[in-house]
Design an enzyme around this catalytic site. Structure first.
Site, short mmCIF file in Angstrom:
data_model
loop_
_atom_site.label_atom_id
_atom_site.label_comp_id
_atom_site.label_asym_id
_atom_site.label_seq_id
_atom_site.Cartn_x
_atom_site.Cartn_y
_atom_site.Cartn_z
N GLY A 1 0.81 -1.22 0.00
CA GLY A 1 0.00 0.00 0.00
C GLY A 1 0.83 1.25 0.00
N CYS A 2 2.16 1.12 -0.12
CA CYS A 2 3.06 2.26 -0.20
C CYS A 2 2.92 3.18 1.00
CB CYS A 2 2.84 3.05 -1.49
SG CYS A 2 3.15 2.05 -2.96
N ALA A 3 3.00 2.60 2.20
CA ALA A 3 2.96 3.37 3.45
C ALA A 3 1.68 4.18 3.57
CB ALA A 3 4.18 4.29 3.56
#
Length: 279
Positions: A117-119
């Site tokens: 989720g890319c942070a």
């Protein structure tokens, strides 16, 4: 009834753009072969100065606006920050946004634990903090305008009508659609709109955001941070989204279909201008 693009639209969907769909062959329930077009998905990697921020799956149109809108909506690019360049490389599917002063978000993301989720958890927290004491300007919405707006958007030629599997977002003033974006993710469509508004200097206080997607907390937060005081969808909503909307004074209307809708926040700002029993 034939479909036509409303004359007020400054940005319209491009269902005839060959880059956005691909021809495939399917078989229907009777076993007959059917030719159809399906929406393309392409990875777009967004950089802020020297730091890679995220890779999003998108249909590929308006990459510069998508990058600017994403960074703005995530609180990584403040309205006061000077953007010195937005460069898109079609070969690598990469957008680099450059600012006059180095931001502090590059270091924050470098420390964050990156997932698929890319942070997003870290970024979502930043978005919540960005609400602060935000209170949106009150905007009166006429029921007659909501009906007219729904009809205008539903009749506009779009990728959704051409191929499905896509979300649409439209910036509106009263019953007038102004800018209509589509993408495989509803967040991408909103981010494109946010980028366009930033570049064109479009005011938000008298506008309504229409979306085909469900009104989750993140969608409510994006709308609030963009300064748009009304959010309308033909889909439903979540409890947290409603709670946040009430906190910031955002009018939220869902399940808008034809003559029907449900207003779950800001009903006191609706103007019931249709006579009883009006069709």
């Amino acid at each position: 009834m034939s479909l036509r693009t409303p004359p007020t639209l400054r940005i319209a969907p491009a269902p005839d753009d060959p880059r956005l769909t691909r021809a495939v062959t399917a078989r229907d329930a009777s076993g007959a072969e059917v030719a159809l077009r399906v929406v393309e998905e392409r990875p777009l990697t967004i950089w802020l100065n020297s730091r890679e921020i995220v890779t999003a799956m998108t249909i590929g149109d308006h990459p510069e606006w998508l990058a600017l809108g994403f960074l703005s909506n995530q609180g990584m690019l403040k309205p006061s920050e000077e953007v010195t360049g937005v460069d898109f490389d079609a070969e690598t599917e990469t957008v680099v946004v450059r600012t006059a002063v180095e931001t502090d978000h590059e270091a924050k993301l470098a420390r964050a634990t990156r997932t698929s989720g890319c942070a997003v958890g870290t970024v979502f927290g930043d978005m919540m903090e960005g609400l602060g004491d935000l209170t949106l300007p009150p905007l009166a919405l006429r029921v007659s305008e909501l009906r007219a707006l729904s009809q205008a958007i539903n009749r506009t030629p779009s990728l959704y009508l051409e191929a499905g599997a896509i979300h649409g977002t439209c910036l509106c003033r009263g019953a007038e659609p102004l800018a209509y974006f589509e993408d495989v993710g509803r967040h991408n469509a909103v981010d494109k709109l946010a980028g366009w508004m930033r570049v064109t200097g479009t005011a938000a206080a008298d506008k309504t955001l229409y979306t085909t997607g469900r009104l989750t907390s993140e969608m409510v937060i994006k709308c609030a941070l963009m300064g748009i005081p009304a959010l309308v969808s033909r889909s439903g909503f979540t409890a947290w989204g409603v709670e946040i909307a009430e906190r910031v004074g955002l009018t939220v209307i869902g399940r808008l279909k034809g003559e029907r809708f449900l207003c779950v926040a800001g009903a006191e700002r609706l103007v019931w201008d249709l006579p009883d029993g009006a069709p």
